[in-house]
Enzyme design. Structure first.
Site, PDB file in Angstrom:
ATOM      1  N   ASN D  11      10.040   2.992   2.788  1.00  0.00           N
ATOM      2  CA  ASN D  11       8.792   3.640   2.398  1.00  0.00           C
ATOM      3  C   ASN D  11       7.763   3.387   3.494  1.00  0.00           C
ATOM      4  O   ASN D  11       7.335   2.248   3.693  1.00  0.00           O
ATOM      5  CB  ASN D  11       8.332   3.045   1.055  1.00  0.00           C
ATOM      6  CG  ASN D  11       6.998   3.601   0.602  1.00  0.00           C
ATOM      7  OD1 ASN D  11       6.448   4.521   1.203  1.00  0.00           O
ATOM      8  ND2 ASN D  11       6.471   3.040  -0.474  1.00  0.00           N
ATOM      9  N   HIS D  95       5.473   5.221  -7.930  1.00  0.00           N
ATOM     10  CA  HIS D  95       5.288   3.993  -7.157  1.00  0.00           C
ATOM     11  C   HIS D  95       4.093   3.219  -7.721  1.00  0.00           C
ATOM     12  O   HIS D  95       3.153   3.821  -8.232  1.00  0.00           O
ATOM     13  CB  HIS D  95       5.052   4.341  -5.682  1.00  0.00           C
ATOM     14  CG  HIS D  95       5.115   3.132  -4.801  1.00  0.00           C
ATOM     15  ND1 HIS D  95       4.031   2.294  -4.611  1.00  0.00           N
ATOM     16  CD2 HIS D  95       6.132   2.600  -4.093  1.00  0.00           C
ATOM     17  CE1 HIS D  95       4.381   1.303  -3.806  1.00  0.00           C
ATOM     18  NE2 HIS D  95       5.649   1.459  -3.477  1.00  0.00           N
ATOM     19  N   GLU D 143      10.256  -2.922  -8.916  1.00  0.00           N
ATOM     20  CA  GLU D 143       9.301  -3.592  -8.038  1.00  0.00           C
ATOM     21  C   GLU D 143       8.230  -4.303  -8.849  1.00  0.00           C
ATOM     22  O   GLU D 143       7.190  -3.716  -9.128  1.00  0.00           O
ATOM     23  CB  GLU D 143       8.601  -2.577  -7.131  1.00  0.00           C
ATOM     24  CG  GLU D 143       9.504  -1.780  -6.232  1.00  0.00           C
ATOM     25  CD  GLU D 143       8.686  -1.176  -5.105  1.00  0.00           C
ATOM     26  OE1 GLU D 143       8.905  -1.581  -3.941  1.00  0.00           O
ATOM     27  OE2 GLU D 143       7.829  -0.324  -5.373  1.00  0.00           O
ATOM     28  N   GLY D 183       8.955  -7.440  -1.715  1.00  0.00           N
ATOM     29  CA  GLY D 183       9.146  -8.655  -0.937  1.00  0.00           C
ATOM     30  C   GLY D 183      10.453  -8.692  -0.162  1.00  0.00           C
ATOM     31  O   GLY D 183      10.707  -9.637   0.586  1.00  0.00           O
TER      32      GLY D 183
END
Lengths: 226, 226, 226, 226
Positions: D11, D95, D143, D183
């Protein structure tokens, strides 16, 4: 509310017919029908009238919406803690006129549960009904947007979507109760909704804009008890 | 309110200290200070408490926000007509925690005027102050976002921005009244705001989170009257 | 662009007729008309085609929108710095199909200026035109929403609003250039817009959905030069 | 992509390091690593660079976002049909920096399927992962927001949430592929993600801001193939 209970939720929306002093009047009519019939009737008045309606009636009063944020420095929004402080028993979430992000619905449903508030998550189709039921709210309310405010009840226009929604929702979360909205106006519609497996109905204009709301509510209450 | 009046607006935000029954308690304290001092004190309680606070006090009660849409099929929103039906005298608009589109502010200010509702448009810098004053609201309230909720009053941190904002706003619309927010906490701050050409102050945590709100309000009222 | 220049801005919107490879084709037609006539033609292609259109033509290419946020951890948004990196010369802001908050418009216009990007702020009525012109963008583009995409040009439907908008905008910021949109389709419409004091036109479907865009553009270019 | 394939999605967010000409440079590096290792690498460049990156590489290019609306009169938005016209093979949705309404995700996933576009729905916790997997996208990407852009990979910080997410997602929709983000920076992190049952990783700053992105990508590619 016990799982066996039948429920009618009246969404006052922001109609002038159910705003300000008239919100209190309509809520009292709902209360009288609940008292006379034993059916649980929940009212969701316009945001500014929430606390004043709560002060006026003993039936459960729900908010129409809540924002997923903390009470405090959030002017012009409404946190769950605010509606709780005002005495609300629950809230509608994700109404077709106020859609929410999935992460916010998830967070709000979880926080409501921790705060003892009931949640009614509105959904528009089967995948969304399954997704939202999986978040484990108290209720999902199926409202195909194309039928909202229309003349034909979803139970007549599309009975399969109602029974299939019940099946899908209960599969995702057996504890969920299913309501049916969109075009519901009569006791006949409500009885049909119960037959199709729901726990009751969510409606707005059918009551709010009725010339005799009490008559309509008595009809609906009889319908859900059939 | 006449142009000569000095005003203190207390934004209750969504603090738990000023939500539900505590909103009514705080509004009554504001009312008592208004009565004792002759200063106009306006309160803006959490959305769900609007009507119940209005029922409890005689001072003007404002909404914290309004949506630019028609009352009716707009669940979970708040139209001007709803806050009017609930008895509000006006509304904050475009607070830093609830910014609005310019076309919506324009439409809301116009509709509020036609409905006899006062408008307080919050702004963050000189260009936005000029733009919003030009829409001819009753008030613009200057609140540099970096100072909101902070320990230093904008009148101390940046007195020039206050006097310059007054100049710019009045040039865009001579009839506009200017309030000063952000960090305002004391009578000293309020007196300074008046000296710099404003008509008063808009504040929140300084009152809402005070251990003795009445004392703070008396101090502020004395400040704006100096 | 010098203040004396006449300009035609073609907003490709998200039409399939002006998306992907067809965005490049249409931009090249615009370029050829600009070359042949000497009129400044600016194109605003769909967001995903911005850089590829820029690579294909020498005329100025504008973004249709920008978000008021920093480049970096802002997936799915578009910062001014991104469109600058892609080679854009400017951006539309606050189009009726993508309204912005007043504080964001103010911030974006200021940042664009610092970055050498032109800004075209779309407005819907006189108060909003005055408010936005006061933010000192390069252009304001007046588009009464009820006329957008319609058959009648704003210059015919409401010539007074065009000349009055020019007056109001230039009073708020003498350096601003005014464009006229909404229903503009022909050279006649464009010529009328110039007569009414504008610097040109902003249009979309009139070019994008034309069977012969080049013919329409030549007509428009002749119109703005009359 | 077959179910057995391992995938790395990069991304680009709106970082300046991966915007404009630098988006093309980085996409080419990704392509070279995909060629050398046989691992599927997907890139999601800034919106304005979508078509130009697509023109430059043969690996799949995804959009970072799509709006649930029709192409046409929707200036400043991006419909699925626009990214399709630009040659994209799929899109990220929801997202954490661009959350979507559940009804929009449902509609977009369905429309994408009909248009042959892949979808990657980002999720933040188990209930949302289950809800979104039930919409039957190609991928869900877990995420936890508190770990995005941080120094510790979710696979180390919270391996249980990864394996539990895989379980929950596959139960809701056995055909879904699960990615792991937040991460993730090294081949070690990626190998751990595969061990925990995922099909690969979604990452951003770990590649975009690396001093030597190729080295990082080779490491990641080795990791997912372990």
């Amino acid at each position: 509310m016990s799982a066996s209970e039948r429920v009618v939720i009246v969404n006052f929306k922001t109609y002038l017919e159910s705003s300000g002093a008239r919100a209190v009047v309509l809520a009292r009519i709902c209360e009288s029908v609940a008292d006379e019939t034993g059916v649980t009737i929940v009212v969701a008045p316009p945001m500014p009238d929430l606390a004043s309606v709560i002060a006026a009636v003993t039936i459960p009063v729900f908010s129409q919406h809540a924002d997923d944020l903390k009470p405090g420095s959030t002017t012009g929004h409404v946190a769950l803690e605010n509606i709780l402080a005002s005495g609300a028993k629950g809230t509608l979430l994700n109404h077709s006129e106020r859609r929410l992000r999935i992460s916010d619905i998830s967070s709000l449903v979880g926080n409501a549960k921790r705060n003892g508030l009931s949640t009614v998550v509105c959904t528009n189709d089967l995948p969304v009904t399954r997704a939202c039921a999986g978040l484990e709210p108290d209720f999902v309310a199926i409202e195909p947007p194309e039928l909202i405010g229309g003349d034909m009840s979803v139970t007549t226009a599309n009975p399969e979507i109602v029974s299939e929604s019940v099946r899908v929702a209960k599969k995702a979360f057996p504890g969920v109760k299913v309501l049916c909205g969109a075009g519901v106006k009569t006791g006949e519609d409500a009885a049909k909704a119960i037959e199709l497996g729901t726990n009751g109905v969510l409606l707005a204009s059918g009551v709010v804009k009725a010339s005799d709301p009490k008559r309509v509510l008595l009809d609906l209450a009889a319908g859900v008890q059939r």
